[in-house]
Motif scaffolding. Structure first.
Motif, short mmCIF file in Angstrom:
data_model
loop_
_atom_site.label_atom_id
_atom_site.label_comp_id
_atom_site.label_asym_id
_atom_site.label_seq_id
_atom_site.Cartn_x
_atom_site.Cartn_y
_atom_site.Cartn_z
N UNK A 1 -34.73 -10.08 56.24
CA UNK A 1 -34.94 -9.22 57.40
C UNK A 1 -33.64 -9.05 58.19
N UNK A 2 -32.96 -10.17 58.44
CA UNK A 2 -31.72 -10.10 59.19
C UNK A 2 -30.67 -9.28 58.47
N UNK A 3 -30.56 -9.51 57.17
CA UNK A 3 -29.52 -8.82 56.40
C UNK A 3 -29.80 -7.33 56.29
N UNK A 4 -31.05 -6.96 56.06
CA UNK A 4 -31.37 -5.56 55.79
C UNK A 4 -31.52 -4.74 57.05
N UNK A 5 -32.09 -5.30 58.11
CA UNK A 5 -32.48 -4.46 59.24
C UNK A 5 -31.79 -4.80 60.55
N UNK A 6 -31.14 -5.96 60.62
CA UNK A 6 -30.42 -6.32 61.84
C UNK A 6 -28.94 -6.40 61.51
N UNK B 1 -41.02 -2.81 71.95
CA UNK B 1 -39.82 -2.55 72.74
C UNK B 1 -38.57 -3.13 72.07
N UNK B 2 -38.65 -4.38 71.65
CA UNK B 2 -37.48 -4.96 70.99
C UNK B 2 -37.21 -4.26 69.67
N UNK B 3 -38.26 -3.82 69.00
CA UNK B 3 -38.09 -3.09 67.75
C UNK B 3 -37.35 -1.78 67.95
N UNK B 4 -37.75 -1.03 68.95
CA UNK B 4 -37.05 0.23 69.24
C UNK B 4 -35.58 -0.03 69.54
N UNK C 1 -28.95 -1.21 65.58
CA UNK C 1 -28.54 -1.58 64.22
C UNK C 1 -28.21 -0.36 63.37
N UNK C 2 -28.94 0.73 63.56
CA UNK C 2 -28.81 1.86 62.64
C UNK C 2 -28.05 3.04 63.19
N UNK C 3 -27.99 3.14 64.52
CA UNK C 3 -27.32 4.30 65.09
C UNK C 3 -26.76 3.91 66.46
N UNK C 4 -25.79 2.98 66.47
CA UNK C 4 -25.24 2.51 67.74
C UNK C 4 -24.66 3.68 68.54
N UNK C 5 -25.00 3.70 69.81
CA UNK C 5 -24.51 4.78 70.66
C UNK C 5 -25.41 6.00 70.70
N UNK C 6 -26.40 6.05 69.79
CA UNK C 6 -27.28 7.21 69.74
C UNK C 6 -28.54 7.04 70.56
N UNK C 7 -29.49 7.97 70.36
CA UNK C 7 -30.72 7.94 71.14
C UNK C 7 -31.96 8.07 70.27
#
Lengths: 206, 206
Positions: free
Chosen positions: B114-119, A164-167, A173-179
């Motif tokens: 991890x923090x730098x690359x994915x968060x 859940x936290x990963x999703x 982180x990668x697509x703020x505002x998206x789904x």
DNA sequence: GTCTATAAATGGATAGAC
DNA sequence: GTCTATCCATTTATAGAC
């Protein structure tokens, strides 16, 4: 006997005090949402509530004390949402599915809360004992939920919180505002339940 | 014709320059590991390599430029590890399992990476185009890996990256140095493959 | 290429007047 | 309870001597 007839009642004072604290915390959430959890200063926070920075020290002992109160408040918010959603579910499976969905929705809607509660983003900040206890309650709620489904495996609960936290984290982180990731929560729930509850050939741990 | 016989060869100069840059980046990784990704200043970084802060500007244009190089370096490191592990696998399933394990191990061993690359931990920092392309390569590698297993579903790949980063993040945030979440990667791999490859009744998206 | 010196700004936090 | 003034530390970054 000391005179005190002109002093306003202590209850009134404390009430105003609490009101101001609430305003400050609300403004802090807003700043955190706009500029990131660490992207604001006390003078900016003061300005947001019509104060100068030093006045904030009337209400909080330090900036970390503010973070601690935000942490506790974020936990209570999430707990409230989860409890409400879970209460509405009619079956354990539905409670699980809807609870999971609510968790991700909450985190995606409030990225700053996600960072503060579940990621270690502020090196100097460590939640107080009382605040951390609230965070434990959240995972506890999830664990209880799973237990009702017959899943008593602690490892399974850990895997689920991670999912859940990963999703939520990937979404934010990668697509703020998206789904893109958020919409996968139902699929993930189904897959998790399928492998965990039904005839499970227990995978040997390393 | 300008005299230049006493000037050291440009190649030599550039070599020393690159050496110094490497030293600085190594020291930055160490500081990030000890005090968190944002828990150090340029003067501390300079001191770690026997320099004053201003001298660092000979090698990097800004602190964010250092972060960008760290980002790229972290990507290359992880790509190297993953490619090596994947090359050793004899079957697609083994490559998947070992690649997943390597990903989590890498992230848990290097929380700052991890923090730098994915968060998104540093509000001001956005990776450059070139650096971000390397990050894409990582997920690309994972997607290719899944495709070899017959999993062509993009959503499945997204779910898997979320699971892996989730496991690593929970481990690093809640129990640094432990194995509580990290050890679940094999179990997660097996469950993921079971629900994704075998007779899958496609779960309806919301 | 490294240094000193310093800019120019900002940070969190405290003291004390009002 | 809020302010001004200020402290002191620290930040990133630049200028210029050596």
């Amino acid at each position: 006997m000391p005179r005190q007839q002109r002093r306003p009642p202590a209850a009134r004072v404390e009430e105003r005090h609490r009101g101001a604290r609430g305003q400050i915390l609300n403004a802090a959430w807003q700043l955190a949402a706009e500029r990131g959890l660490t992207g604001w200063s006390l003078s900016e926070l003061g300005a947001a509530v019509g104060m100068r920075a030093p006045s904030l020290y009337v209400y909080f002992a330090s900036k970390d004390a503010i973070y601690d109160e935000l942490f506790a408040q974020g936990c209570r918010d999430l707990l409230g949402v989860l409890r409400q959603v879970i209460a509405q579910g009619t079956t354990p499976a539905e409670r699980f599915r809807e609870g999971s969905r609510a968790f991700v929705e909450f985190a995606v809607a409030h990225p700053a809360r996600l960072q503060l509660l579940f990621l270690r983003v502020i090196p100097s900040f460590i939640p107080s004992e009382g605040s951390y206890a609230l965070a434990i309650e959240i995972t506890q709620l999830l664990t209880d939920n799973l237990r009702q489904l017959g899943v008593t495996d602690d490892a399974a609960a850990d895997l689920w919180t991670a999912t859940l936290t990963g999703l939520a984290t990937q979404q934010v982180s990668n697509e703020p505002g998206g789904r893109r990731w958020a919409r996968l929560v139902d699929r993930a729930s189904a897959a998790f339940l399928a492998t965990t509850t039904q005839a499970h050939s227990p995978t040997p741990e390393e």
